[in-house]
Design a protein around this motif. Structure first.
Motif, PDB file in Angstrom:
ATOM      1  N   ALA A 257       0.944  -1.263  -0.157  1.00 36.83           N
ATOM      2  CA  ALA A 257      -0.121  -0.057   0.188  1.00 36.83           C
ATOM      3  C   ALA A 257       1.009   1.530  -0.132  1.00 36.83           C
ATOM      4  O   ALA A 257       0.197   2.312  -0.727  1.00 36.83           O
ATOM      5  CB  ALA A 257      -0.898   0.004   1.056  1.00 36.83           C
TER       6      ALA A 257
ATOM      7  N   VAL B 131      -2.511  -2.479  -4.441  1.00 37.06           N
ATOM      8  CA  VAL B 131      -3.211  -3.413  -3.502  1.00 37.06           C
ATOM      9  C   VAL B 131      -3.672  -4.293  -4.734  1.00 37.06           C
ATOM     10  O   VAL B 131      -4.299  -4.584  -5.364  1.00 37.06           O
ATOM     11  CB  VAL B 131      -4.354  -2.506  -3.364  1.00 37.06           C
ATOM     12  CG1 VAL B 131      -5.644  -3.584  -2.491  1.00 37.06           C
ATOM     13  CG2 VAL B 131      -5.007  -0.895  -2.898  1.00 37.06           C
TER      14      VAL B 131
ATOM     15  N   ASP C 100     -10.220   0.929  -0.471  1.00 34.95           N
ATOM     16  CA  ASP C 100      -9.022   1.085  -1.260  1.00 34.95           C
ATOM     17  C   ASP C 100      -7.809   2.202   0.772  1.00 34.95           C
ATOM     18  O   ASP C 100      -6.675   1.984   0.609  1.00 34.95           O
ATOM     19  CB  ASP C 100      -7.891   1.686  -1.939  1.00 34.95           C
ATOM     20  CG  ASP C 100      -8.293   1.156  -3.245  1.00 34.95           C
ATOM     21  OD1 ASP C 100      -8.072  -0.629  -2.899  1.00 34.95           O
ATOM     22  OD2 ASP C 100      -7.334   0.819  -4.428  1.00 34.95           O
TER      23      ASP C 100
ATOM     24  N   PHE D 280      -5.438   2.108   2.997  1.00 39.06           N
ATOM     25  CA  PHE D 280      -4.256   3.311   3.164  1.00 39.06           C
ATOM     26  C   PHE D 280      -3.929   4.020   4.276  1.00 39.06           C
ATOM     27  O   PHE D 280      -2.695   4.207   5.488  1.00 39.06           O
ATOM     28  CB  PHE D 280      -4.357   4.884   2.339  1.00 39.06           C
ATOM     29  CG  PHE D 280      -3.668   4.125   0.072  1.00 39.06           C
ATOM     30  CD1 PHE D 280      -2.921   3.499  -0.191  1.00 39.06           C
ATOM     31  CD2 PHE D 280      -5.182   3.978  -1.017  1.00 39.06           C
ATOM     32  CE1 PHE D 280      -2.618   2.728  -1.249  1.00 39.06           C
ATOM     33  CE2 PHE D 280      -4.779   3.924  -1.919  1.00 39.06           C
ATOM     34  CZ  PHE D 280      -3.717   2.711  -2.337  1.00 39.06           C
TER      35      PHE D 280
END
Ligand SMILES: CC(C)=CCC/C(C)=C/CC/C(C)=C/CC/C(C)=C/COP(=O)(O)OP(=O)(O)O
Length: 412
Positions: free
Chosen positions: A292, A297, A311, A315
């Motif tokens: 990441a 990903v 996502d 993160f």
């Protein structure tokens, strides 16, 4: 990428055609410098519709994808990859079963370079010893011919991986990967570019190893260059095949199937493929945070969404209940692939079983460690401690003593 093979030796710099061996020691090359021109020019690139292989076949996963008239895939990745497995198995079936032991031919006679060949293998062995300690230890039980062949394959995979994951990764372009593929063709045609390629050329002339899994691994590197997200598991599966399942397919012809095994050749190949997939999925789950931070990903986007994740959650790196539930599912899937792989290890020739069991048992344990870290794979790297490794190795050794099943129980 979530590294398939973190092998840290400097690869040859295919971006400018400079040989790896030019930067170390004597810089010896097999054959003349005209080969170098071949390597750096694109004139031999021949894409589209699948390339002629060393024995005239044209099939590849890539061509299967391209072959559909409407441009849409009618097969799943798993079906396409299994087709490759069947072809690989069919290719070597006769050679592997015809004699009790593989008939290993003498070294390719290379005038003036005979000394270099054993030096090249020694160098491959050094690399393997340095970067894959446990596996390398296990290979000590294999016959010397098989051991050094495994080393040569290991080193090629490492160098390939390094192209997109090493210090020069930012300079790597699809064209550079094309040149690397041309160079691979040369290896299979008995025209190695440098010493380490020379070891691989010798290996592929001695064992029934096909070029397809090697090409497919390069295809995985291309995929890594153009993609940083995977829509669903089908896409991820294809990536895992390219970068890791291929290693399983490359290894079986070297490791050999036990002559007394009743398992079908394709089922053993399928288990080898499963081990590659299991290892890569484990690698991905271990390295979520690290990937990441590089904007990558390697998790199925649809499954993330189903779990109420995105996502952004990755993160942010927060271990929530949603994340734990998601991770449990992913770990469960990786274990299923390990289960599949385990069925095949016992069918390998006796001396090849220990290195495979050792790496399988140890890699599988990384999943336990992710659980033990309460699924925090954002900031904690799951690893198996030395003491746990020491306990696991005798277990792996005991497993390697189990002979192949007496009945033809191993089916896909
Ligand atoms: C099971 C049967 C029948 C045969 C065995 C066939 C083999 C050897 C399969 C192994 C495939 C393999 C080693 C794939 C590579 C996958 C992978 C993710 C390796 C990780 O390597 P590193 O990146 O060096 O590991 P670390 O990042 O953990 O250091």
């Amino acid at each position: 990428m979530s590294v398939a093979l973190l092998w840290v030796v400097s690869p040859c710099d295919v971006s400018n055609g400079t040989s790896f061996m030019e930067s170390v020691r004597e810089g010896n090359r097999f054959f003349d410098s005209s080969r170098h021109r071949n390597l750096v020019s694109n004139e031999r690139i021949n894409r589209g519709g699948g390339k002629q292989t060393n024995n005239g076949r044209k099939f590849s996963v890539r061509s299967a994808i391209l072959a559909t008239p409407s441009g849409e895939r009618t097969m799943t990745s798993e079906q396409m990859v299994y087709d490759v497995v069947l072809r690989q198995a069919a290719l070597v079936k006769r050679q592997l079963r015809s004699t009790n032991e593989l008939e290993v031919k003498p070294d390719i006679p290379i005038p003036g370079n005979l000394g270099l060949l054993s030096e090249a293998y020694d160098r491959c062995g050094e690399v393997c010893a340095e970067y894959a300690k446990t596996f390398n230890l296990g290979t000590m039980l294999m016959t010397p011919e098989r051991r050094r062949a495994i080393w040569a394959i290991y080193v090629w995979c490492r160098r390939t991986d390094e192209l997109v994951d090493g210090p020069n990764a930012s300079y790597i372009t699809p064209a550079a990967l094309d040149r690397w593929e041309n160079r691979l063709e040369d290896v299979f045609n008995g025209r190695p570019f440098d010493m380490l390629d020379g070891a691989l050329s010798d290996t592929v002339s001695n064992f029934p190893v096909d070029i397809q899994p090697f090409r497919d691994m390069i295809e995985g590197m291309r995929m890594d260059l153009r993609k940083s997200r995977y829509k669903n598991f089908d896409e991820l599966y294809l990536y895992c095949y390219y970068v890791a399942g291929t290693v399983g397919l490359m290894s079986v012809p070297i490791m050999g199937i036990a002559p007394e095994s009743k398992a079908t050749t394709e089922s053993v190949y399928n288990a080898a493929l499963a081990l590659g997939i299991a290892n890569q999925l484990t690698n991905i789950l271990r390295d979520v945070g690290e990937d990441a931070r590089r904007g990558r990903v390697y998790l199925p986007q649809d499954e993330l969404a189903q779990a109420g994740l995105s996502d952004e959650d990755i993160f942010a790196g927060r271990v929530t209940d949603k994340w734990r539930i998601f991770m449990k599912k992913q770990i469960h899937r990786a274990r299923k692939f390990f289960d599949e792989a385990e069925k095949g290890v016992t069918e390998l020739s006796s001396a090849s079983r220990f290195p495979v069991w050792a790496s399988l048992v140890l890699y599988r344990k990384i999943l336990d460690e992710i659980e033990a870290n309460d699924y925090n794979n954002f900031t904690k790297r799951a690893y198996v401690s030395k003491s746990k490794k020491l306990i696991a190795l005798p277990i792996a050794y005991a497993k390697s003593l189990v002979p192949p099943t007496k009945t033809a129980s191993l089916q896909r």
